[in-house]
Design a protein around this motif. Structure first.
Motif, PDB file in Angstrom:
ATOM      1  N   PRO A   1     -44.462 -29.399 -43.190  1.00 54.40           N
ATOM      2  CA  PRO A   1     -44.403 -30.748 -43.791  1.00 54.40           C
ATOM      3  C   PRO A   1     -43.367 -31.661 -43.150  1.00 54.40           C
ATOM      4  CG  PRO A   1     -44.478 -29.047 -45.494  1.00 54.40           C
ATOM      5  CD  PRO A   1     -44.285 -28.338 -44.195  1.00 54.40           C
ATOM      6  N   GLU A   2     -42.223 -31.102 -42.716  1.00 54.29           N
ATOM      7  CA  GLU A   2     -41.173 -31.961 -42.170  1.00 54.29           C
ATOM      8  C   GLU A   2     -41.548 -32.553 -40.813  1.00 54.29           C
ATOM      9  OE1 GLU A   2     -40.071 -27.698 -41.023  1.00 54.29           O
ATOM     10  OE2 GLU A   2     -40.805 -28.770 -42.799  1.00 54.29           O
ATOM     11  N   LEU A   3     -42.642 -32.085 -40.199  1.00 50.66           N
ATOM     12  CA  LEU A   3     -43.052 -32.609 -38.895  1.00 50.66           C
ATOM     13  C   LEU A   3     -44.417 -33.297 -38.954  1.00 50.66           C
ATOM     14  CD1 LEU A   3     -41.770 -29.780 -36.562  1.00 50.66           C
ATOM     15  CD2 LEU A   3     -41.034 -32.148 -36.551  1.00 50.66           C
ATOM     16  N   GLU A   4     -44.859 -33.624 -40.168  1.00 45.44           N
ATOM     17  CA  GLU A   4     -46.093 -34.394 -40.288  1.00 45.44           C
ATOM     18  C   GLU A   4     -45.817 -35.844 -39.913  1.00 45.44           C
ATOM     19  OE1 GLU A   4     -49.402 -33.388 -41.376  1.00 45.44           O
ATOM     20  OE2 GLU A   4     -48.424 -31.574 -40.637  1.00 45.44           O
ATOM     21  N   GLU A   5     -46.690 -36.422 -39.078  1.00 41.45           N
ATOM     22  CA  GLU A   5     -46.465 -37.807 -38.645  1.00 41.45           C
ATOM     23  C   GLU A   5     -46.773 -38.813 -39.733  1.00 41.45           C
ATOM     24  OE1 GLU A   5     -50.239 -36.459 -36.396  1.00 41.45           O
ATOM     25  OE2 GLU A   5     -48.574 -35.552 -37.470  1.00 41.45           O
ATOM     26  N   GLU A   6     -47.622 -38.453 -40.695  1.00 45.72           N
ATOM     27  CA  GLU A   6     -47.902 -39.306 -41.850  1.00 45.72           C
ATOM     28  C   GLU A   6     -47.547 -38.505 -43.093  1.00 45.72           C
ATOM     29  OE1 GLU A   6     -48.769 -42.419 -41.844  1.00 45.72           O
ATOM     30  OE2 GLU A   6     -49.217 -42.663 -39.714  1.00 45.72           O
ATOM     31  N   ALA A   7     -46.392 -38.825 -43.698  1.00 44.12           N
ATOM     32  CA  ALA A   7     -45.924 -38.021 -44.827  1.00 44.12           C
ATOM     33  C   ALA A   7     -45.092 -38.887 -45.751  1.00 44.12           C
ATOM     34  CB  ALA A   7     -45.102 -36.828 -44.340  1.00 44.12           C
ATOM     35  N   LEU A   8     -45.157 -38.559 -47.020  1.00 38.01           N
ATOM     36  CA  LEU A   8     -44.316 -39.184 -48.043  1.00 38.01           C
ATOM     37  C   LEU A   8     -43.457 -38.079 -48.647  1.00 38.01           C
ATOM     38  CD1 LEU A   8     -43.654 -41.773 -49.663  1.00 38.01           C
ATOM     39  CD2 LEU A   8     -45.390 -41.048 -51.313  1.00 38.01           C
ATOM     40  N   LEU A   9     -42.149 -38.217 -48.499  1.00 36.90           N
ATOM     41  CA  LEU A   9     -41.210 -37.190 -48.940  1.00 36.90           C
ATOM     42  C   LEU A   9     -40.261 -37.786 -49.976  1.00 36.90           C
ATOM     43  CD1 LEU A   9     -40.299 -35.823 -45.387  1.00 36.90           C
ATOM     44  CD2 LEU A   9     -42.087 -34.977 -46.913  1.00 36.90           C
ATOM     45  N   ALA A  10     -39.841 -36.974 -50.932  1.00 38.71           N
ATOM     46  CA  ALA A  10     -38.916 -37.448 -51.965  1.00 38.71           C
ATOM     47  C   ALA A  10     -37.977 -36.320 -52.341  1.00 38.71           C
ATOM     48  CB  ALA A  10     -39.686 -37.920 -53.201  1.00 38.71           C
ATOM     49  N   THR A  11     -36.713 -36.658 -52.514  1.00 38.53           N
ATOM     50  CA  THR A  11     -35.697 -35.699 -52.955  1.00 38.53           C
ATOM     51  C   THR A  11     -34.848 -36.351 -54.025  1.00 38.53           C
ATOM     52  OG1 THR A  11     -34.211 -36.412 -51.162  1.00 38.53           O
ATOM     53  CG2 THR A  11     -35.602 -34.484 -50.745  1.00 38.53           C
ATOM     54  N   ALA A  12     -34.364 -35.529 -54.954  1.00 35.95           N
ATOM     55  CA  ALA A  12     -33.498 -36.022 -56.034  1.00 35.95           C
ATOM     56  C   ALA A  12     -32.048 -35.791 -55.645  1.00 35.95           C
ATOM     57  CB  ALA A  12     -33.823 -35.297 -57.339  1.00 35.95           C
ATOM     58  N   ASN A  13     -31.244 -36.829 -55.807  1.00 29.44           N
ATOM     59  CA  ASN A  13     -29.818 -36.756 -55.512  1.00 29.44           C
ATOM     60  C   ASN A  13     -29.066 -37.427 -56.648  1.00 29.44           C
ATOM     61  OD1 ASN A  13     -27.307 -36.541 -54.347  1.00 29.44           O
ATOM     62  ND2 ASN A  13     -27.623 -38.173 -52.854  1.00 29.44           N
ATOM     63  N   GLY A  14     -28.532 -36.604 -57.566  1.00 25.33           N
ATOM     64  CA  GLY A  14     -27.878 -37.172 -58.739  1.00 25.33           C
ATOM     65  C   GLY A  14     -28.912 -37.853 -59.614  1.00 25.33           C
ATOM     66  N   VAL A  15     -28.722 -39.158 -59.877  1.00 19.07           N
ATOM     67  CA  VAL A  15     -29.676 -39.915 -60.689  1.00 19.07           C
ATOM     68  C   VAL A  15     -30.582 -40.763 -59.797  1.00 19.07           C
ATOM     69  CG1 VAL A  15     -28.158 -39.987 -62.686  1.00 19.07           C
ATOM     70  CG2 VAL A  15     -28.024 -41.805 -60.990  1.00 19.07           C
ATOM     71  N   LYS A  16     -30.555 -40.518 -58.499  1.00 19.63           N
ATOM     72  CA  LYS A  16     -31.340 -41.323 -57.570  1.00 19.63           C
ATOM     73  C   LYS A  16     -32.412 -40.475 -56.904  1.00 19.63           C
ATOM     74  CE  LYS A  16     -27.617 -44.595 -56.487  1.00 19.63           C
ATOM     75  NZ  LYS A  16     -26.782 -45.186 -55.413  1.00 19.63           N
ATOM     76  N   ILE A  17     -33.535 -41.129 -56.634  1.00 21.89           N
ATOM     77  CA  ILE A  17     -34.622 -40.512 -55.880  1.00 21.89           C
ATOM     78  C   ILE A  17     -34.636 -41.144 -54.492  1.00 21.89           C
ATOM     79  CG2 ILE A  17     -37.098 -40.105 -55.745  1.00 21.89           C
ATOM     80  CD1 ILE A  17     -37.236 -40.433 -58.754  1.00 21.89           C
ATOM     81  N   ASN A  18     -34.425 -40.324 -53.478  1.00 21.83           N
ATOM     82  CA  ASN A  18     -34.491 -40.798 -52.100  1.00 21.83           C
ATOM     83  C   ASN A  18     -35.918 -40.598 -51.593  1.00 21.83           C
ATOM     84  OD1 ASN A  18     -31.690 -41.366 -52.010  1.00 21.83           O
ATOM     85  ND2 ASN A  18     -31.259 -39.225 -51.582  1.00 21.83           N
TER      86      ASN A  18
END
Length: 688
Positions: A515-532
């Motif tokens: 997944p980290e090398l897909e050219e078309e990808a939507l990724l999301a991670t939680a950091n504290g109270v924020k979504i990156n």
């Protein structure tokens, strides 16, 4: 005005006590010997002691203090279910009105919100904090409006007044939730894993519900898989992870009519997918300098199982040497290219050309292998531009480019194309940024790939800016063509070398659909109270992402381009649970805490958790659904609740404004009385 009798002795109390004790012994001796007049002397001694003790009247000016009734309003997430908000408002209005009609009584209203870090409803902790802020001597009662689902019921607090619970909720409430009882943290790809799930019903469950319920399974927000699962019994669900890296598995059951909430109908599990071993088939058309480099590069990775097939004696080489002296066993081409080909994760053709060794049926099978999800890398040598090129076989259906027939035998430095600066395989390769000229060693052979006949994505260029590395997707599989056999020069460090190992690693991971090398990808991670949120794309069009919160509300956030092909945004998460993100045809999921927060683990209102604390203060529980209670005053130590009423205990607290002290008998009066008594006894004794 209050008056009390007090003493202000003229001499210290110890001296007065010694004096009194001496008088007692003297008079006791006189009474024992039968002396006359000792009773009169006892009265005189008592009068003298009273005069020395100096009795006085203490007067105090007092101001009465109001009694305090504390009303704790539960505003946690579970209180938003059903009609509990309306019940809470009605109870608050009722208690407020009744306390307002009571003289010398005030109401303190405090609220309880969700505990941080998913700790739930910390009701007893909140009450303890109120006790620390309010004077205990004025506390007449504590009234809690809540569903009773508290998560710190074991906290022992010393309440000086009755504790009452006004219970929200309805007697007919029921709810269904999904529980993940067991799930692994990681799993081997292509191996089946087992998760233990359970659908549990709570409360007054309606009769006639089906014994089975659909279970919807989604991986990384992809297509739903629907299974049937029994209600009330733990079931093992077998699954296989689709890719390496983090896999987000979402399980959910549909909302059933009448249940309180669907917030606990979903569960999310994140499982890290790891490959047991990467199985690679390396087919070398002839011995050359790059062959050993490929072999050493692949063998140095302990996670790679390598099968290397090298043609040392082509069919056209006939030197009369018996075949039995050349090989102990025939090479298993049938097993490799027909029977076992699906066992390989990656096939590499290194300077291979058509020689009649691999039959047409084998090459057809490789085409089928790619279309069904396999990966093939072509490392082209001069023969790729010849009449024996693999492009002249069935493999031409999956090769994403066509050779022009020319081979450039000259030095050139590989460049990252404009598209390559956005593609994850070559983006930032070797630290090269967009527009920068890489400081890499040169290669000296480039098989010309016709840019007109290129069907894939050109991410690296060579001589005169012509295609050097081309990637493409074919069916479910992936194919790459490297138009040079001089990549080994980087490994040898010629002219400083270059990032061959990094390039090969990225290329292999892209072909393995990481997944980290897909050219078309939507990724999301939680950091504290924020979504990156990160969107990777080969286009530079403006982007916006839609975020669906756990309660179903939607927000849209604009994304800013931070690097070629990289768009980012930050979204503040206000709720715990599962967030769904979508943009165009891409979706992603991210979780703050559990998918079902602790507030929604148990949603049925109950007084059981607070029953012990309420019983210790002789308080009571009133169900709001059955009617709101009256508020009464009761004496301390009496039962403080009954049918349709709850009680508070008056505290009669006060503050002292001023004090004054007056002698009970003035000193001159004591002097006259004692003097007169002594004269009386003297005259009486004198007559005798």
């Amino acid at each position: 005005m209050m008056a009390d009798l007090t003493f202000s002795p003229f001499v210290p109390w110890p001296i007065l006590a010694v004096f009194a004790l001496g008088i007692f012994f003297v008079l006791a001796f006189a009474a024992w010997r039968g002396f006359t007049g000792w009773p009169l002397r006892l009265l005189a001694a008592m009068g003298l002691l009273a005069a020395l003790a100096n009795p006085a009247i203490l007067r105090e000016e007092r101001t009465s203090l109001t009694d305090i009734v504390v009303l704790v309003i539960d505003e946690t997430a579970s209180q938003t279910l059903s009609d509990r908000v309306a019940q809470t408002d009605a109870a608050q209005a009722r208690i407020t009105a009744q306390v307002a009609r009571m003289s010398n009584t005030v109401l303190r209203i405090v609220s309880l919100t969700d505990g941080t870090d998913n700790r739930g409803s910390l009701m007893m902790t909140r009450i303890a904090a109120v006790l620390a802020d309010e004077p205990r001597g004025r506390l007449a009662g504590v009234i809690v409006v809540s569903d009773g689902q508290v998560h710190d019921a074991g906290l022992d607090i010393d309440l000086p007044a009755p504790l009452h619970l006004l219970l929200t909720g309805q007697p007919i409430d029921w709810d269904r939730r999904l529980i993940v009882e067991n799930a692994p943290a990681f799993a081997i790809l292509d191996e089946e894993i087992t998760l233990t799930l359970k659908i549990e019903d709570q409360g007054r469950v309606p009769t006639g519900l089906p014994a089975m319920s659909p279970l919807i399974v989604s991986i990384d927000g992809g297509d739903d898989i629907v299974l049937e699962m029994p209600v009330g019994r733990a079931v093992q669900v077998p699954l296989k992870l689709p890719h390496g890296g983090m896999n987000t598995l979402q399980f959910s059951v549909p909302l059933t009519d009448g249940e309180l909430t669907e917030r606990n109908n979903s569960a999310v599990v994140q499982i890290n997918g790891v490959r047991d071993r990467l199985r690679v088939l390396l087919v070398s058309g002839e011995p050359h300098n790059g062959e050993r480099t490929w072999r050493n590069l692949l063998k140095s990775d302990t996670s790679v199982d390598l099968v290397h097939f090298t043609i040392l004696r082509p069919p056209e080489k006939q030197d009369g040497v018996p075949v039995t002296e050349l090989s102990l066993i025939p090479f298993p081409t049938q097993q490799l290219f027909m029977d076992k080909i699906d066992d390989f994760d990656l096939i590499i053709f290194d300077r291979y050309k058509l020689r009649g060794i691999l039959y047409a049926s084998y090459l057809e099978n490789i085409v089928r292998y790619v279309e069904k999800g396999g990966a093939v890398l072509f490392s082209a040598g001069p023969d790729f531009a010849s009449a024996n090129s693999l492009n002249r076989s069935a493999l031409s259906r999956v090769i994403p480019t066509r050779p022009s027939g020319r081979v450039f035998e000259q030095g050139f430095t590989p460049q990252i194309s404009q598209l390559g600066h956005r593609h994850p395989v070559t983006q930032g390769l070797g630290g090269v940024t967009d527009g920068a000229v890489p400081n890499w060693g040169r290669w000296f052979r480039h098989v010309d790939l016709d840019p007109v006949a290129t069907f894939g994505k050109v991410i690296m260029t060579g001589v005169e800016g012509r295609p050097l590395l081309v990637l493409d997707r074919v069916g479910k599989g992936r194919v790459a063509v490297l138009g040079s056999d001089h990549a080994w020069l980087w490994t040898r460090g010629v002219e400083g070398g270059g990032p061959q190992l990094e390039l090969l690693r990225r290329l292999a991971h892209w072909m393995m659909k990481e997944p980290e090398l897909e050219e078309e990808a939507l990724l999301a991670t939680a950091n504290g109270v924020k979504i990156n949120v990160v969107r990777r794309s080969l286009s530079n069009d403006p982007r916006a992402v839609t975020v669906v919160a756990p309660d179903g509300s939607e927000t849209t956030a604009d994304m800013q381009q931070t690097a070629p092909g990289i768009f980012e945004a930050q979204v503040v998460g206000t709720q715990m649970g599962l967030y769904r993100l979508r943009q165009d045809d891409k979706t992603a999921v991210v979780v703050f805490g559990p998918a079902a927060p602790r507030e929604f683990e148990q949603t049925i209102a109950t007084p059981a958790l607070m029953a012990e604390a309420i019983g210790q203060t002789r308080g009571g529980v009133i169900e709001i659904a059955s009617g709101l209670p009256d508020l009464r005053r009761v004496s301390e130590g009496r039962a403080a609740a009954g049918r349709g009423w709850i009680g508070i205990t008056p505290r009669a607290a006060y503050t002292t404004v001023s004090t004054s002290k007056l002698p009970l008998v003035p000193a001159w009066v004591w002097l006259l009385v004692l003097s007169g008594w002594i004269i009386f006894m003297w005259l009486r004794e004198g007559r005798k």
